[in-house]
Scaffold this motif. Sequence first.
Motif, short mmCIF file in Angstrom:
data_model
loop_
_atom_site.label_atom_id
_atom_site.label_comp_id
_atom_site.label_asym_id
_atom_site.label_seq_id
_atom_site.Cartn_x
_atom_site.Cartn_y
_atom_site.Cartn_z
N VAL A 152 23.61 18.25 -1.53
CA VAL A 152 24.33 17.31 -1.12
C VAL A 152 24.39 17.05 0.24
N LEU A 153 24.20 15.85 0.63
CA LEU A 153 24.25 15.45 2.15
C LEU A 153 25.48 14.74 2.62
N ILE A 154 25.92 15.17 3.83
CA ILE A 154 27.20 14.71 4.35
C ILE A 154 26.91 14.33 5.91
N ASN A 155 27.15 13.02 6.08
CA ASN A 155 27.17 12.39 7.45
C ASN A 155 28.55 11.95 7.99
N THR A 156 29.09 12.73 8.88
CA THR A 156 30.57 12.02 9.63
C THR A 156 30.11 11.74 10.92
N ALA A 157 28.79 11.91 11.51
CA ALA A 157 28.50 11.78 12.81
C ALA A 157 27.99 10.49 13.30
N ARG A 158 26.77 9.93 12.99
CA ARG A 158 26.34 8.38 13.19
C ARG A 158 25.65 8.17 11.90
N GLY A 159 25.62 6.85 11.84
CA GLY A 159 25.01 6.24 10.57
C GLY A 159 23.34 6.32 10.96
N GLY A 160 22.87 6.16 12.10
CA GLY A 160 21.41 5.87 12.45
C GLY A 160 20.80 7.20 12.24
N LEU A 161 21.36 8.44 11.93
CA LEU A 161 20.86 9.55 11.61
C LEU A 161 19.99 9.40 10.40
N VAL A 162 20.40 8.89 9.60
CA VAL A 162 19.70 8.92 8.46
C VAL A 162 19.21 7.62 8.06
N ASP A 163 17.88 7.53 7.34
CA ASP A 163 17.28 6.34 6.82
C ASP A 163 18.01 5.84 5.64
N GLU A 164 19.00 4.78 5.50
CA GLU A 164 19.75 4.48 4.51
C GLU A 164 19.15 4.04 3.37
N ALA A 165 17.82 3.43 3.49
CA ALA A 165 17.13 2.78 2.21
C ALA A 165 16.68 4.06 1.66
N ALA A 166 16.30 5.04 2.53
CA ALA A 166 15.54 6.12 1.97
C ALA A 166 16.75 6.91 1.06
N LEU A 167 17.59 7.11 1.62
CA LEU A 167 18.75 7.96 0.86
C LEU A 167 19.22 7.15 -0.15
N ALA A 168 19.43 5.69 -0.21
CA ALA A 168 19.81 4.96 -1.50
C ALA A 168 19.01 5.12 -2.63
N ARG A 169 17.62 5.12 -2.27
CA ARG A 169 16.36 5.46 -3.24
C ARG A 169 16.44 6.79 -3.97
N ALA A 170 16.84 7.89 -3.05
CA ALA A 170 17.02 9.23 -3.55
C ALA A 170 18.07 9.43 -4.42
N LEU A 171 19.24 8.62 -4.19
CA LEU A 171 20.40 9.01 -5.23
C LEU A 171 20.26 8.14 -6.21
N SER A 172 19.59 6.96 -6.25
CA SER A 172 19.48 6.09 -7.38
C SER A 172 18.46 6.78 -8.31
N PRO A 196 31.27 -3.11 12.07
CA PRO A 196 31.35 -3.26 10.56
C PRO A 196 29.96 -3.39 10.18
N PRO A 197 29.82 -2.89 8.86
CA PRO A 197 28.44 -3.04 8.23
C PRO A 197 28.09 -4.49 7.64
N ARG A 198 26.91 -4.75 7.73
CA ARG A 198 26.52 -6.06 6.97
C ARG A 198 26.28 -5.97 5.47
N ALA A 199 26.39 -7.30 4.83
CA ALA A 199 26.68 -7.07 3.38
C ALA A 199 25.38 -6.46 2.68
N ASP A 200 24.26 -6.54 3.75
CA ASP A 200 23.15 -6.07 3.09
C ASP A 200 22.51 -4.73 3.04
N ASN A 201 23.49 -3.84 3.63
CA ASN A 201 23.33 -2.51 3.71
C ASN A 201 23.17 -1.72 2.40
N PRO A 202 21.98 -1.11 2.43
CA PRO A 202 21.80 -0.51 1.12
C PRO A 202 22.81 0.54 0.58
N LEU A 203 23.42 1.05 1.27
CA LEU A 203 24.69 1.98 0.82
C LEU A 203 25.82 1.35 0.40
#
Length: 316
Positions: free
Chosen positions: A226-246, A262-269
């Motif tokens: 399990v990966l937890i991020n409460t620091a900064r969003g840019g620490l993680v490649d969000e598209a790569a994470l979305a693929r790994a979970l899916s 605030p996030p853009r609607a196209d954020n993969p997460l």
Amino acid sequence: MHEIVFLDRDSLIAELRTPAFPHRWRDYPATGPAQVAEHLRGATVAITNKVALRKDALEQLPDLRLVAIAATGTDNVDLGYCHARGIKVANIRNYAVHTVPEHVFMMILALRRNLLAFRQDLKDGLWQRAGQFCLFTQPIHDLHGSTLGIVGRGALGRAVARLGQAFGMNALYAEHKGAASVREGYTAFDEVLREADVLSLHSPLTPATRNLIGEAELARMKPSAVLINTARGGLVDEAALARALSEGRLAGAGFDVLSGEPPRADNPLLALDLPNFILTPHVAWSSREAMQRLADQLIDNIEAFARGEPRNLVGP
């Protein structure tokens, strides 16, 4: 006479005591990028939580002497320009040492025990139709005896480790990614990726840590991790994470931050509708108790600066 301006007062739900020195105070509920220089005109002290202070605005503010950040992170302020101009920058420290770790473990427990998946099973009537007293549709894993990997050994990282140890977890602090040697008390970054049942991020966002966790790093983690991020969003490649979970290559993730907020609607997460992904809107820091500690320390920082004894200063 100091002129104090709070650019985003609505970002802090707390009582702010009046600074104990002669001053004038102005605050704005929020400030857009194009309004920064206008709102800070004549200010000697600027207070910002998340409003960005970049060179183009700062160079229009000849009176500015202090940037008081109402947060710990400093990536929204051009520290190099402030340092060159002699503008002091002070931040808030250690105010969230209880609230952020509690949020981290809320996510860890929910994911390791499959809380959201079980809740959905009950809504779908699976227990009601079960042939026995309990439902075994989802795996549950204990924290006791598992390995907690921590990236970042500041106050928050250490507080998360203490909670993990109270649950019987083995805590490992990750050495810097790509480091040639490993300091005492740390474990090589790649080894932490391989060993961690839970990996929790507590690093600042810098050019060196952007996309710290990407496709290659996710591939090195256990599929059961399990990966937890409460620091900064840019620490993680969000598209790569979305693929790994899916694709089922990671057991779960809990995030309180995204690369744009605030996030853009196209954020993969944002599009992930999975029972093993928890997303909260950057609130891990924001218990009422923590916000009041932050507000008190903010005024402490400003008063110390006015006395000629600046504290909690950050450099470029």
